[in-house]
Motif scaffolding. Structure first.
Motif, PDB file in Angstrom:
ATOM      1  N   ASN A 160      34.061  49.834  41.952  1.00  0.00           N
ATOM      2  CA  ASN A 160      33.072  49.034  42.679  1.00  0.00           C
ATOM      3  C   ASN A 160      33.620  47.671  43.060  1.00  0.00           C
ATOM      4  N   TYR A 161      34.868  47.390  42.724  1.00  0.00           N
ATOM      5  CA  TYR A 161      35.427  46.061  42.913  1.00  0.00           C
ATOM      6  C   TYR A 161      36.801  46.142  43.568  1.00  0.00           C
ATOM      7  N   GLY A 162      37.247  44.994  44.085  1.00  0.00           N
ATOM      8  CA  GLY A 162      38.605  44.875  44.598  1.00  0.00           C
ATOM      9  C   GLY A 162      38.922  45.869  45.692  1.00  0.00           C
ATOM     10  N   ALA A 163      40.063  46.552  45.545  1.00  0.00           N
ATOM     11  CA  ALA A 163      40.531  47.491  46.563  1.00  0.00           C
ATOM     12  C   ALA A 163      39.795  48.825  46.497  1.00  0.00           C
ATOM     13  N   GLN A 164      38.905  48.981  45.559  1.00  0.00           N
ATOM     14  CA  GLN A 164      38.096  50.189  45.393  1.00  0.00           C
ATOM     15  C   GLN A 164      38.950  51.430  45.208  1.00  0.00           C
TER      16      GLN A 164
ATOM     17  N   GLN B 109      34.228  34.471  47.677  1.00  0.00           N
ATOM     18  CA  GLN B 109      35.296  33.844  48.472  1.00  0.00           C
ATOM     19  C   GLN B 109      36.541  33.620  47.622  1.00  0.00           C
ATOM     20  N   HIS B 110      36.354  33.196  46.385  1.00  0.00           N
ATOM     21  CA  HIS B 110      37.488  32.990  45.476  1.00  0.00           C
ATOM     22  C   HIS B 110      38.239  34.309  45.242  1.00  0.00           C
ATOM     23  N   LEU B 111      37.500  35.383  44.998  1.00  0.00           N
ATOM     24  CA  LEU B 111      38.131  36.691  44.774  1.00  0.00           C
ATOM     25  C   LEU B 111      38.863  37.173  46.029  1.00  0.00           C
ATOM     26  N   GLN B 112      38.298  36.898  47.214  1.00  0.00           N
ATOM     27  CA  GLN B 112      38.948  37.271  48.467  1.00  0.00           C
ATOM     28  C   GLN B 112      40.261  36.505  48.638  1.00  0.00           C
ATOM     29  N   LYS B 113      40.262  35.225  48.308  1.00  0.00           N
ATOM     30  CA  LYS B 113      41.490  34.424  48.402  1.00  0.00           C
ATOM     31  C   LYS B 113      42.574  34.963  47.472  1.00  0.00           C
ATOM     32  N   LEU B 114      42.182  35.363  46.274  1.00  0.00           N
ATOM     33  CA  LEU B 114      43.158  35.947  45.346  1.00  0.00           C
ATOM     34  C   LEU B 114      43.768  37.218  45.936  1.00  0.00           C
ATOM     35  N   ARG B 115      42.931  38.070  46.532  1.00  0.00           N
ATOM     36  CA  ARG B 115      43.446  39.308  47.157  1.00  0.00           C
ATOM     37  C   ARG B 115      44.409  38.978  48.290  1.00  0.00           C
ATOM     38  N   GLU B 116      44.049  37.987  49.109  1.00  0.00           N
ATOM     39  CA  GLU B 116      44.912  37.590  50.235  1.00  0.00           C
ATOM     40  C   GLU B 116      46.244  37.044  49.745  1.00  0.00           C
TER      41      GLU B 116
ATOM     42  N   GLY C 281      47.742  38.179  47.212  1.00  0.00           N
ATOM     43  CA  GLY C 281      48.429  39.268  46.531  1.00  0.00           C
ATOM     44  C   GLY C 281      48.258  39.251  45.031  1.00  0.00           C
ATOM     45  N   ILE C 282      47.295  38.480  44.553  1.00  0.00           N
ATOM     46  CA  ILE C 282      47.033  38.421  43.110  1.00  0.00           C
ATOM     47  C   ILE C 282      46.033  39.522  42.798  1.00  0.00           C
ATOM     48  N   ASN C 283      46.518  40.533  42.119  1.00  0.00           N
ATOM     49  CA  ASN C 283      45.702  41.704  41.843  1.00  0.00           C
ATOM     50  C   ASN C 283      45.233  41.731  40.401  1.00  0.00           C
ATOM     51  N   SER C 284      44.306  42.580  40.171  1.00  0.00           N
ATOM     52  CA  SER C 284      43.765  42.775  38.824  1.00  0.00           C
ATOM     53  C   SER C 284      44.827  43.340  37.902  1.00  0.00           C
ATOM     54  N   LEU C 285      44.830  42.869  36.668  1.00  0.00           N
ATOM     55  CA  LEU C 285      45.697  43.458  35.651  1.00  0.00           C
ATOM     56  C   LEU C 285      45.278  44.889  35.341  1.00  0.00           C
ATOM     57  N   ASN C 286      44.046  45.229  35.697  1.00  0.00           N
ATOM     58  CA  ASN C 286      43.545  46.565  35.451  1.00  0.00           C
ATOM     59  C   ASN C 286      44.109  47.587  36.435  1.00  0.00           C
ATOM     60  N   ASP C 287      44.773  47.118  37.494  1.00  0.00           N
ATOM     61  CA  ASP C 287      45.415  48.019  38.451  1.00  0.00           C
ATOM     62  C   ASP C 287      46.812  48.408  37.994  1.00  0.00           C
ATOM     63  N   GLU C 288      47.339  47.680  36.981  1.00  0.00           N
ATOM     64  CA  GLU C 288      48.678  47.979  36.487  1.00  0.00           C
ATOM     65  C   GLU C 288      48.648  49.256  35.640  1.00  0.00           C
ATOM     66  N   ILE C 289      49.767  49.907  35.578  1.00  0.00           N
ATOM     67  CA  ILE C 289      49.873  51.120  34.765  1.00  0.00           C
ATOM     68  C   ILE C 289      49.831  50.709  33.310  1.00  0.00           C
ATOM     69  N   SER C 290      48.968  51.372  32.563  1.00  0.00           N
ATOM     70  CA  SER C 290      48.844  51.038  31.142  1.00  0.00           C
ATOM     71  C   SER C 290      49.910  51.742  30.337  1.00  0.00           C
ATOM     72  N   SER C 291      50.176  51.170  29.155  1.00  0.00           N
ATOM     73  CA  SER C 291      51.179  51.789  28.279  1.00  0.00           C
ATOM     74  C   SER C 291      50.534  52.724  27.298  1.00  0.00           C
TER      75      SER C 291
END
Length: 154
Positions: A45-49, A135-142, A144-154
Motif C-alpha cells: 500500500n506504500y511506496g513503489a507498491q 511530499q517528504h516521502l515523494q522527495k525521498l523517492r525522487e 532514490g532513497i528507498n525503504s529498507l524493507n525493499d532490501e533482500i532480507s538475510s
C-alpha cells in the motif's frame, strides 16, 4: 530459547502467563473483516507498491493512523486490531537510525496477522501535516532513497 534482540514472538514482551494475546494496530485502506488474515505477497500500500515482502503492525494508535493516511488507494482509511501469528521484528525504516528504541512500536513480519477488530473512532492528523508527510516521502523517492524493507532480507 535464544532470540536476537530485535525479534519477538507474540506475547514475548509480557513474561507472565495471560489468557489474552497482545493486540497491535494495522492502518490501511483495505476493507477487511474480523477473522481475515493480512499476508505477504500482495502489492504494498506504500511506496513503489511492489509485491510486499513484509507486513506491518504497530503498538501505537498514532503510527496506525499514519499507516491508514499514507496508504494508497481510494478506499476508506481503516485501522484494524490484529494479532500476529508468528515472529515479528522491529521495522528498520522506523527504528534504530530514525527513532532509537522504537518509540512508535513499529514492527514487521513475514507471518500473517489475524484481524480481531476495528477501531472505528479515531482522530486524523491535520490535512496540512498529512500533505507535508506525503511530499517528504515523494522527495525521498525522487532522491532514490528507498525503504529498507525493499532490501533482500538475510
Amino acid at each position: 530459547m535464544t532470540m536476537s534482540s530485535n525479534k519477538k514472538t507474540p506475547g514475548e514482551t509480557n513474561k507472565s502467563a495471560t489468557p489474552f494475546a497482545r493486540t497491535y494496530f494495522h492502518g490501511t485502506k483495505a476493507d477487511l473483516q474480523i477473522g481475515d488474515y493480512i499476508e505477504v505477497g500482495y502489492n504494498s500500500n506504500y511506496g513503489a507498491q511492489k509485491n510486499a515482502k513484509y507486513i506491518f503492525l504497530t503498538g501505537t494508535l498514532d503510527a496506525a493512523i499514519w499507516g491508514a493516511e499514507l496508504a494508497v488507494g481510494e478506499g476508506r482509511e481503516r485501522i484494524y486490531l490484529v494479532e500476529p501469528t508468528g515472529e515479528i521484528e522491529d521495522d528498520p525504516d522506523l527504528t534504530d537510525k530514525k527513532f532509537p528504541g522504537n518509540p512508535t512500536q513499529s514492527y514487521r513480519s513475514k507471518h500473517p496477522f489475524r484481524v480481531v477488530g476495528e477501531v472505528t473512532i479515531w482522530q486524523s492528523h491535520p490535512e496540512a501535516q498529512v500533505q507535508a508527510m506525503k511530499q517528504h516521502l515523494q522527495k525521498l523517492r525522487e532522491q532514490g532513497i528507498n525503504s529498507l524493507n525493499d532490501e533482500i532480507s538475510s
